[in-house]
Write a protein that holds these residues in place. Structure first.
Motif, PDB file in Angstrom:
ATOM      1  N   UNK A 508       0.812  -1.211   0.000  1.00 14.97           N
ATOM      2  CA  UNK A 508       0.000   0.000   0.000  1.00 14.97           C
ATOM      3  C   UNK A 508       0.849   1.267   0.000  1.00 14.97           C
ATOM      4  N   UNK A 509       1.937   1.253   0.801  1.00 11.44           N
ATOM      5  CA  UNK A 509       2.826   2.419   0.833  1.00 11.44           C
ATOM      6  C   UNK A 509       3.482   2.657  -0.526  1.00 11.44           C
ATOM      7  N   UNK A 510       3.890   1.578  -1.170  1.00 15.33           N
ATOM      8  CA  UNK A 510       4.516   1.709  -2.477  1.00 15.33           C
ATOM      9  C   UNK A 510       3.533   2.266  -3.496  1.00 15.33           C
ATOM     10  N   UNK A 511       2.308   1.738  -3.482  1.00 20.16           N
ATOM     11  CA  UNK A 511       1.300   2.229  -4.433  1.00 20.16           C
ATOM     12  C   UNK A 511       0.945   3.688  -4.152  1.00 20.16           C
ATOM     13  N   UNK A 512       0.840   4.058  -2.868  1.00 19.45           N
ATOM     14  CA  UNK A 512       0.528   5.456  -2.531  1.00 19.45           C
ATOM     15  C   UNK A 512       1.651   6.387  -2.987  1.00 19.45           C
ATOM     16  N   UNK A 513       2.894   5.976  -2.766  1.00 17.34           N
ATOM     17  CA  UNK A 513       4.020   6.793  -3.207  1.00 17.34           C
ATOM     18  C   UNK A 513       4.046   6.925  -4.724  1.00 17.34           C
ATOM     19  N   UNK A 514       3.740   5.824  -5.412  1.00 18.92           N
ATOM     20  CA  UNK A 514       3.715   5.880  -6.873  1.00 18.92           C
ATOM     21  C   UNK A 514       2.600   6.802  -7.354  1.00 18.92           C
ATOM     22  N   UNK A 515       1.425   6.727  -6.710  1.00 18.32           N
ATOM     23  CA  UNK A 515       0.311   7.611  -7.091  1.00 18.32           C
ATOM     24  C   UNK A 515       0.657   9.078  -6.812  1.00 18.32           C
ATOM     25  N   UNK A 516       1.348   9.326  -5.683  1.00 23.95           N
ATOM     26  CA  UNK A 516       1.739  10.695  -5.355  1.00 23.95           C
ATOM     27  C   UNK A 516       2.704  11.254  -6.398  1.00 23.95           C
ATOM     28  N   UNK A 517       3.655  10.442  -6.825  1.00 20.20           N
ATOM     29  CA  UNK A 517       4.605  10.906  -7.839  1.00 20.20           C
ATOM     30  C   UNK A 517       3.911  11.182  -9.168  1.00 20.20           C
ATOM     31  N   UNK A 518       2.956  10.315  -9.513  1.00 18.97           N
ATOM     32  CA  UNK A 518       2.218  10.534 -10.756  1.00 18.97           C
ATOM     33  C   UNK A 518       1.429  11.838 -10.687  1.00 18.97           C
ATOM     34  N   UNK A 519       0.759  12.120  -9.577  1.00 20.71           N
ATOM     35  CA  UNK A 519       0.002  13.353  -9.432  1.00 20.71           C
ATOM     36  C   UNK A 519       0.923  14.569  -9.457  1.00 20.71           C
ATOM     37  N   UNK A 520       2.075  14.400  -8.791  1.00 16.61           N
ATOM     38  CA  UNK A 520       3.022  15.519  -8.767  1.00 16.61           C
ATOM     39  C   UNK A 520       3.511  15.863 -10.172  1.00 16.61           C
ATOM     40  N   UNK A 521       3.886  14.824 -10.923  1.00 15.73           N
ATOM     41  CA  UNK A 521       4.356  15.076 -12.291  1.00 15.73           C
ATOM     42  C   UNK A 521       3.234  15.601 -13.166  1.00 15.73           C
ATOM     43  N   UNK A 522       2.025  15.102 -12.963  1.00 15.52           N
ATOM     44  CA  UNK A 522       0.897  15.559 -13.778  1.00 15.52           C
ATOM     45  C   UNK A 522       0.578  17.030 -13.489  1.00 15.52           C
ATOM     46  N   UNK A 523       0.647  17.425 -12.198  1.00  9.22           N
ATOM     47  CA  UNK A 523       0.372  18.808 -11.827  1.00  9.22           C
ATOM     48  C   UNK A 523       1.425  19.756 -12.393  1.00  9.22           C
ATOM     49  N   UNK A 524       2.687  19.364 -12.323  1.00 11.19           N
ATOM     50  CA  UNK A 524       3.753  20.198 -12.863  1.00 11.19           C
ATOM     51  C   UNK A 524       3.610  20.365 -14.368  1.00 11.19           C
ATOM     52  N   UNK A 525       3.216  19.271 -15.045  1.00 13.25           N
ATOM     53  CA  UNK A 525       3.074  19.363 -16.501  1.00 13.25           C
ATOM     54  C   UNK A 525       1.940  20.305 -16.891  1.00 13.25           C
ATOM     55  N   UNK A 526       0.887  20.380 -16.061  1.00 14.42           N
ATOM     56  CA  UNK A 526      -0.236  21.277 -16.359  1.00 14.42           C
ATOM     57  C   UNK A 526       0.178  22.719 -16.144  1.00 14.42           C
ATOM     58  N   UNK A 527       0.901  22.953 -15.035  1.00 12.03           N
ATOM     59  CA  UNK A 527       1.321  24.313 -14.724  1.00 12.03           C
ATOM     60  C   UNK A 527       2.301  24.860 -15.770  1.00 12.03           C
ATOM     61  N   UNK A 528       3.109  23.955 -16.308  1.00 13.19           N
ATOM     62  CA  UNK A 528       4.047  24.390 -17.341  1.00 13.19           C
ATOM     63  C   UNK A 528       3.296  24.755 -18.605  1.00 13.19           C
TER      64      UNK A 528
END
Length: 528
Positions: A508-528
């Motif tokens: 669960x921790x691994x999946x949560x961390x992976x989901x957090x990284x995906x959201x982080x990268x997705x948010x940065x790509x939108x802001x750019x």
């Protein structure tokens, strides 16, 4: 057989057989020897002699004695005796030598106690030359000698094992003593081996003996899939289907709510409704509250129904998990022939005789089992049995009336870690091996028939076990039959019990961390 009364050699006409002097004829093993001796001077008197046969060896049972005298001139017998007397009714103390070793309960040999036999392997001036012998098969020989008045002796000089017989008419072990004429009878769980029957005679069967194994007891199940054990596969499938139906229902209900109560510019998209529906479904399943607000009665009723449904499922799961943790479930033991084969368990004994009866089998199952069979000495088997965790099977014999022939290397501490197999690897009928043309075989077989008919075989097994074996070990082995089924009660929990939950938490921790990284990268790509 006819020869001259003098000490000259004589050759029978037409047969080419040379007969030496009367004193050189050796007839120690056959009782029905009849010798016709011609009076050399006139040839009209014939002495009819026979060997003594009966009596101890000190009385020279091989010597010839006058049975009657035939007067040819008068055509009559001088004494009128029966020429073929039955010498086997009373053996007058003739020794019957047993080739045997201490293998209980078949043969029991005890020193420094009351004696009922003589051990020929011990010198005559030794204090332990007289021994006490007993056993389920030994008692047959003792009863035979009691009936026919013979003296039982035992020879343990070469009988350190069941032994083998070789094509050059030699042998070793107990069987070799019979082929080498050092013993008259060989007993002690001797199976009806065909290779040995080609050189020796065997009696009718004595007992049925089943070869089985004491195998490692089933271990407790404590592994990564422990969280999945409360439900069976079909029930888990039903739970997943139920969750999928709840998620689809909530997504549709939330989207309908948006269409009915929200302004067009404030309506959420299908993607947002899907995320809210899925997260709400899994929050309800793990009894967590949600942050979304329900405006319609449809969504509220559906959430309430989903909550009740998930509450029932989680309650059942919690109860099942609690019972598994406190009352441990056990792994499958190799307690059948098929399981012994599928587990590829190594099993061992102290002699090739344990498997010689099935060594030539062409069945693939038997060949696979023999591939995992090993022969070790008693000391090595004792070491294997005293290991902290026994990982090998040990052969034992299952007697016909519920008892077991167990090697001395199987100490009580080892049996605590073992269970007896439910069935036999194979079974054989034990016999007594005797020399070819042994004259007492017919009488011995007749006694065995009477022994089986009277029911003494069952009584003797119980009696010999009670007198000569450790009853606690016998009971301990019998109790292992239900070891894999009995309720062993609550046990203290250890870290192994929570290995599955720790793995779920890590996942669960691994999946949560992976989901957090995906959201982080997705948010940065939108802001750019």
């Amino acid at each position: 057989m006819e020869k001259d009364a003098g000490d000259h050699d004589y050759e029978a006409d037409g047969f080419g057989v040379g007969y030496k002097s009367e004193s050189s004829i050796d007839t120690p093993h056959q009782p029905n020897i009849l010798l016709v001796v011609r009076d050399y001077p006139n040839g009209t008197v014939f002495d009819i002699k026979t060997n003594k046969y009966v009596g101890p060896k000190a009385g020279k049972p091989a010597q010839l004695k006058l049975l009657d005298r035939y007067l040819a001139s008068e055509q009559r017998f001088l004494l009128g005796k029966f020429l073929f007397p039955d010498k086997l009714k009373d053996l007058q103390g003739r020794e019957v030598v047993i080739a045997g070793f201490d293998y209980r309960p078949y043969t029991v040999i005890k020193h420094n106690t009351k004696a009922n036999a003589r051990d020929l392997a011990v010198s005559g001036n030794s204090d332990i030359k007289n021994v006490y012998i007993d056993g389920t098969e030994t008692r047959i020989v003792l009863s035979f000698c009691e009936k026919f008045n013979c003296t039982v002796q035992i020879d343990t000089s070469d009988a350190d094992d069941w032994g083998n017989i070789y094509p050059n008419m030699s042998g070793d072990g107990a069987l070799g003593m019979v082929i080498n004429h050092k013993a008259d009878i060989c007993i002690g769980a001797m199976y009806s081996w065909f290779e040995d029957y080609t050189y020796l005679d065997l009696s009718m069967y004595l007992v049925r003996s089943g070869i089985t194994c004491l195998v490692p007891a089933p271990s407790r199940l404590a592994s990564w899939y422990l969280p999945l054990e409360p439900f069976q596969e079909a029930l888990w499938a039903a739970v997943l289907v139920c969750l999928w139906i709840e998620a689809v229902g909530l997504v549709l209900a939330l989207k309908s709510e948006q269409e009915l109560y929200a302004a067009p510019r404030d309506r959420d998209s299908w993607w947002i409704c899907t995320k809210v529906g899925l997260s709400t479904t899994f929050k309800l399943f793990i009894s967590q509250s949600g942050s979304s607000k329900a405006n319609s009665l449809t969504v509220r009723v559906l959430l309430f129904a989903c909550f009740l449904n998930d509450l029932i499922i989680t309650s059942i799961y919690s109860g099942g998990l609690a019972s598994i943790l406190t009352i441990p479930s056990l792994d499958e033991a190799a307690d059948t022939v098929q399981r012994l084969h599928s587990h590829r368990l190594q099993w061992a004994a102290n002699s090739e005789a344990w498997v010689s009866a099935i060594r030539e089998s062409d069945e693939p199952l038997v060949q696979d089992l023999l591939y995992n069979f090993h022969i070790y000495g008693d000391d090595r088997l004792l070491q294997l049995a005293q290991e902290q965790r026994v990982r090998i099977g040990f052969t034992v014999e299952r007697l016909p009336f519920g008892h077991f022939a167990i090697g001395n290397y199987l100490v009580p501490q080892a049996i605590d870690q073992l269970v007896i197999m439910q069935d036999d690897l194979y079974f054989q009928y034990t016999v007594a091996f005797v020399p070819r043309l042994w004259p007492l075989l017919q009488q011995f077989n007749t006694l065995i028939y009477s022994w089986h008919s009277s029911g003494f075989d069952k009584y003797w097994e119980y009696r010999v076990i009670a007198d000569n074996l450790n009853l606690k070990i016998q009971q301990q082995v019998e109790e292992t039959m239900s070891k894999s089924k009995e309720d062993i009660g609550p046990v203290m929990l250890g870290m192994s019990n929570f290995a599955g939950f720790i793995l779920v938490w890590i996942l669960g921790c691994v999946m949560a961390m992976f989901a957090f990284l995906v959201e982080l990268l997705f948010t940065k790509s939108i802001n750019i």
